[in-house]
Design a protein around this motif. Structure first.
Motif, PDB file in Angstrom:
ATOM      1  N   LEU A 254      18.294  66.360 -18.971  1.00  0.00           N
ATOM      2  CA  LEU A 254      17.290  67.381 -19.308  1.00  0.00           C
ATOM      3  C   LEU A 254      17.047  68.306 -18.111  1.00  0.00           C
ATOM      4  N   ARG A 255      17.397  67.815 -16.913  1.00  0.00           N
ATOM      5  CA  ARG A 255      17.320  68.665 -15.702  1.00  0.00           C
ATOM      6  C   ARG A 255      18.663  69.345 -15.422  1.00  0.00           C
ATOM      7  N   PHE A 256      19.578  69.262 -16.380  1.00  0.00           N
ATOM      8  CA  PHE A 256      20.902  69.899 -16.310  1.00  0.00           C
ATOM      9  C   PHE A 256      21.838  69.297 -15.267  1.00  0.00           C
ATOM     10  N   HIS A 257      21.619  68.049 -14.875  1.00  0.00           N
ATOM     11  CA  HIS A 257      22.645  67.418 -14.038  1.00  0.00           C
ATOM     12  C   HIS A 257      23.845  67.131 -14.940  1.00  0.00           C
ATOM     13  N   PRO A 258      25.054  67.490 -14.515  1.00  0.00           N
ATOM     14  CA  PRO A 258      26.176  67.461 -15.461  1.00  0.00           C
ATOM     15  C   PRO A 258      26.930  66.137 -15.609  1.00  0.00           C
ATOM     16  N   TRP A 259      26.454  65.049 -15.015  1.00  0.00           N
ATOM     17  CA  TRP A 259      27.198  63.795 -15.144  1.00  0.00           C
ATOM     18  C   TRP A 259      26.373  62.726 -15.864  1.00  0.00           C
ATOM     19  N   VAL A 260      27.065  61.934 -16.696  1.00  0.00           N
ATOM     20  CA  VAL A 260      26.448  60.733 -17.274  1.00  0.00           C
ATOM     21  C   VAL A 260      27.173  59.536 -16.664  1.00  0.00           C
ATOM     22  N   PHE A 261      26.424  58.657 -16.025  1.00  0.00           N
ATOM     23  CA  PHE A 261      27.052  57.473 -15.428  1.00  0.00           C
ATOM     24  C   PHE A 261      27.214  56.379 -16.483  1.00  0.00           C
ATOM     25  N   SER A 262      28.220  55.528 -16.302  1.00  0.00           N
ATOM     26  CA  SER A 262      28.542  54.538 -17.343  1.00  0.00           C
ATOM     27  C   SER A 262      27.357  53.602 -17.609  1.00  0.00           C
ATOM     28  N   GLY A 263      26.573  53.315 -16.553  1.00  0.00           N
ATOM     29  CA  GLY A 263      25.434  52.413 -16.713  1.00  0.00           C
ATOM     30  C   GLY A 263      24.319  52.984 -17.585  1.00  0.00           C
ATOM     31  N   ALA A 264      24.372  54.277 -17.872  1.00  0.00           N
ATOM     32  CA  ALA A 264      23.308  54.914 -18.665  1.00  0.00           C
ATOM     33  C   ALA A 264      23.591  54.854 -20.164  1.00  0.00           C
ATOM     34  N   ILE A 265      24.778  54.371 -20.514  1.00  0.00           N
ATOM     35  CA  ILE A 265      25.193  54.443 -21.927  1.00  0.00           C
ATOM     36  C   ILE A 265      24.843  53.154 -22.684  1.00  0.00           C
ATOM     37  N   ALA A 266      24.159  53.332 -23.840  1.00  0.00           N
ATOM     38  CA  ALA A 266      23.828  52.168 -24.675  1.00  0.00           C
ATOM     39  C   ALA A 266      24.983  51.846 -25.609  1.00  0.00           C
ATOM     40  N   GLY A 267      25.620  52.869 -26.156  1.00  0.00           N
ATOM     41  CA  GLY A 267      26.744  52.619 -27.069  1.00  0.00           C
ATOM     42  C   GLY A 267      27.064  53.829 -27.906  1.00  0.00           C
ATOM     43  N   LEU A 268      27.892  53.591 -28.928  1.00  0.00           N
ATOM     44  CA  LEU A 268      28.319  54.666 -29.833  1.00  0.00           C
ATOM     45  C   LEU A 268      27.459  54.660 -31.077  1.00  0.00           C
ATOM     46  N   ALA A 269      27.155  55.824 -31.591  1.00  0.00           N
ATOM     47  CA  ALA A 269      26.376  55.883 -32.834  1.00  0.00           C
ATOM     48  C   ALA A 269      27.311  55.704 -34.027  1.00  0.00           C
ATOM     49  N   GLU A 270      26.800  55.181 -35.089  1.00  0.00           N
ATOM     50  CA  GLU A 270      27.571  55.050 -36.335  1.00  0.00           C
ATOM     51  C   GLU A 270      27.149  56.161 -37.288  1.00  0.00           C
ATOM     52  N   PRO A 271      27.986  56.704 -38.144  1.00  0.00           N
ATOM     53  CA  PRO A 271      29.408  56.438 -38.124  1.00  0.00           C
ATOM     54  C   PRO A 271      30.064  57.256 -37.004  1.00  0.00           C
ATOM     55  N   SER A 272      30.975  56.632 -36.302  1.00  0.00           N
ATOM     56  CA  SER A 272      31.624  57.325 -35.205  1.00  0.00           C
ATOM     57  C   SER A 272      33.035  57.697 -35.653  1.00  0.00           C
ATOM     58  N   ALA A 273      33.604  58.695 -34.959  1.00  0.00           N
ATOM     59  CA  ALA A 273      34.965  59.121 -35.296  1.00  0.00           C
ATOM     60  C   ALA A 273      35.998  58.134 -34.751  1.00  0.00           C
ATOM     61  N   GLY A 274      35.605  56.936 -34.415  1.00  0.00           N
ATOM     62  CA  GLY A 274      36.536  55.934 -33.876  1.00  0.00           C
ATOM     63  C   GLY A 274      36.232  55.682 -32.427  1.00  0.00           C
ATOM     64  N   PRO A 275      36.969  54.754 -31.785  1.00  0.00           N
ATOM     65  CA  PRO A 275      36.688  54.448 -30.379  1.00  0.00           C
ATOM     66  C   PRO A 275      36.933  55.685 -29.512  1.00  0.00           C
ATOM     67  N   VAL A 276      36.115  55.827 -28.480  1.00  0.00           N
ATOM     68  CA  VAL A 276      36.256  57.003 -27.619  1.00  0.00           C
ATOM     69  C   VAL A 276      37.414  56.790 -26.652  1.00  0.00           C
ATOM     70  N   GLN A 277      38.307  57.768 -26.590  1.00  0.00           N
ATOM     71  CA  GLN A 277      39.432  57.730 -25.657  1.00  0.00           C
ATOM     72  C   GLN A 277      39.086  58.604 -24.454  1.00  0.00           C
ATOM     73  N   GLU A 278      39.692  58.268 -23.314  1.00  0.00           N
ATOM     74  CA  GLU A 278      39.486  59.080 -22.126  1.00  0.00           C
ATOM     75  C   GLU A 278      39.911  60.536 -22.414  1.00  0.00           C
ATOM     76  N   GLY A 279      39.040  61.468 -22.085  1.00  0.00           N
ATOM     77  CA  GLY A 279      39.353  62.885 -22.311  1.00  0.00           C
ATOM     78  C   GLY A 279      38.789  63.436 -23.603  1.00  0.00           C
ATOM     79  N   ASP A 280      38.317  62.561 -24.492  1.00  0.00           N
ATOM     80  CA  ASP A 280      37.704  63.030 -25.748  1.00  0.00           C
ATOM     81  C   ASP A 280      36.441  63.822 -25.467  1.00  0.00           C
ATOM     82  N   LYS A 281      36.135  64.732 -26.400  1.00  0.00           N
ATOM     83  CA  LYS A 281      34.826  65.386 -26.334  1.00  0.00           C
ATOM     84  C   LYS A 281      33.830  64.516 -27.084  1.00  0.00           C
ATOM     85  N   VAL A 282      32.659  64.363 -26.526  1.00  0.00           N
ATOM     86  CA  VAL A 282      31.639  63.506 -27.148  1.00  0.00           C
ATOM     87  C   VAL A 282      30.303  64.245 -27.187  1.00  0.00           C
TER      88      VAL A 282
END
Ligand code: SAH
Length: 398
Positions: free
Chosen positions: A16-44
């Motif tokens: 919300l302060r426009f810092h452009p990185w999300v660290f892995s520890g901040a992620i809870a998971g993928l929402a359903e329904p998802s377009a499948g497992p996230v691959q490196e380089g995918d847009k999310v």
């Protein structure tokens, strides 16, 4: 539709302060329904725990898990990249970088131009595109297309150079080469502040030239008249060209790489012919400074990054201290020393402290004349201070 990544509660604050990185520890998971497992380089699509849309980014393996491209829900496509590159171009126009005698500049500086993971350097009619993330690597063709659309009035080709910057490149199969247009028929020549040089994007370090020292080189020119100059870690000889134009009595350019010595010689010839008061020497910096008989009135120390990671910071600071102590001992009375660090992991304060220790060790009386940084075509996103990397001091040494 992009896969949705949900953050842990409270972890949306930095976005919300426009810092452009999300660290892995901040992620809870993928929402359903998802377009499948996230691959490196995918847009999310990144969402807060409460379901608020935070923006779109490139997914990446490692501790930086997403690099944000936009802070709204929008498609990242040709028109998106065109818009961002167009903004970057207009900034460079505002900076006055398009002028007679200057056709070299950084067009896109990653987070500083709201395109994390992407570097684009321009040498006259060639753009060199460098990916630092899998997402930018996968989008390279799209980026080349956007570049030609926005900059077709001066660009003829796009060279892709990511062999040394791309993480996990084995699985991505990165291959450097032309992704738009053909190799130039003749050895290219580009200009910086009226000085010519041969950019070597195919074989050279980084994108072929260190554009980030342009303004600092211009300052060297102002101090050079009548001086005996040492340009240590010369690479393509950028600082040497300015010192020679500024009327230096003699200039020694030193680098441990034979290739760099040859590049410097070629660039000096290109501007000043064969009779310039210049020598290019292949030597290791510490050994050279310990044993050189010459004295110099003006010295430039622009070493490679001593700290590539935070964990080697103490050794890096020792390195800067030792190098600067040797130079401060060697420099002539009333000499001027330009000293730099391009290590992102070394803060401005740390660098300055290591130079202070060097000054103490040398026993010389030292004053700071200028405090230098990277130029405006390497902008720092104010919400991403990690983007500030180049720092320098100009010292007057009695
Ligand atoms: N000042 C240059 C950029 C320097 S890049 C410019 O304005 O373009 C760093 C250079 O340091 C590289 O060319 C590398 O070959 C050289 N180098 C690295 N370690 C060295 C060492 N120990 N002694 C001398 N040169 C070294």
């Amino acid at each position: 539709m992009y896969s949705k990544i949900i953050l842990k509660p409270g972890k949306e604050a930095s976005l919300l302060r426009f810092h452009p990185w999300v660290f892995s520890g901040a992620i809870a998971g993928l929402a359903e329904p998802s377009a499948g497992p996230v691959q490196e380089g995918d847009k999310v699509l990144v969402m807060s725990h409460q379901g608020q849309v935070l923006g779109v980014g490139h997914a990446q393996a490692g501790s930086i898990a997403v690099r944000m491209l936009s802070f709204s829900d929008e498609p990242v496509d040709l028109s998106f990249y065109g818009k961002r590159i167009g903004q970057a171009l207009r900034l460079r126009e505002t900076l006055g970088l398009f002028r007679k005698g200057n056709d070299t500049f950084r067009l896109v500086h990653g987070e500083g131009d709201f395109l994390p993971g992407l570097i684009v350097d321009v040498y006259k009619d060639t753009a060199v595109l460098q990916a630092h993330s899998a997402g930018m690597h996968l989008d390279r063709e799209l980026l080349a297309q956007a570049l030609l659309q926005q900059c077709g009035h001066f660009l003829k080709r796009v060279y892709y150079k990511s062999e040394n910057t791309l993480p996990h490149k084995e699985s991505l199969g990165a291959i450097d080469g032309y992704i738009a247009g053909k190799a130039p028929a003749r050895k290219p020549v580009a200009c910086e502040n009226g000085l010519k040089f041969h950019p070597d994007w195919e074989e050279g370090q980084k994108t072929g030239f260190f554009i980030d020292q342009r303004e600092n080189r211009a300052l060297v020119e102002r101090y050079a008249r009548g001086k005996r100059v040492l340009n240590m870690f010369c690479y393509t000889g950028g600082f040497s060209l300015y010192a020679l134009r500024g009327g230096a009595l003699e200039v020694d350019s030193v680098d441990s790489s034979a290739k760099a010595v040859a590049l410097t010689e070629a660039n000096v010839r290109l501007n000043f012919g064969t009779s310039a008061p210049h020598r290019a020497l292949e030597a290791e910096a510490f050994g050279f400074l310990r044993s050189a008989d010459e004295t110099y009135d003006l010295m430039i120390l622009d070493p490679p990054a001593f700290a590539k990671h935070q964990r080697v910071l103490p050794q890096a600071l020792q390195g800067y201290r030792k190098l600067n102590a040797l130079a401060l001992k060697k420099i002539a009375p009333n000499g001027v020393l330009f000293t730099f660090s391009c290590s992102q992991a070394v803060s401005r304060e740390d660098f300055r402290l290591s130079v202070v220790s060097a000054a103490v060790q040398s026993g010389r009386k030292v004053r700071i004349l200028h405090q230098l940084c990277q130029p405006a075509d390497h902008p720092v996103n104010i919400f991403h201070p990690e983007g500030e990397y180049l720092k320098g001091l100009v010292l007057f040494v009695e």
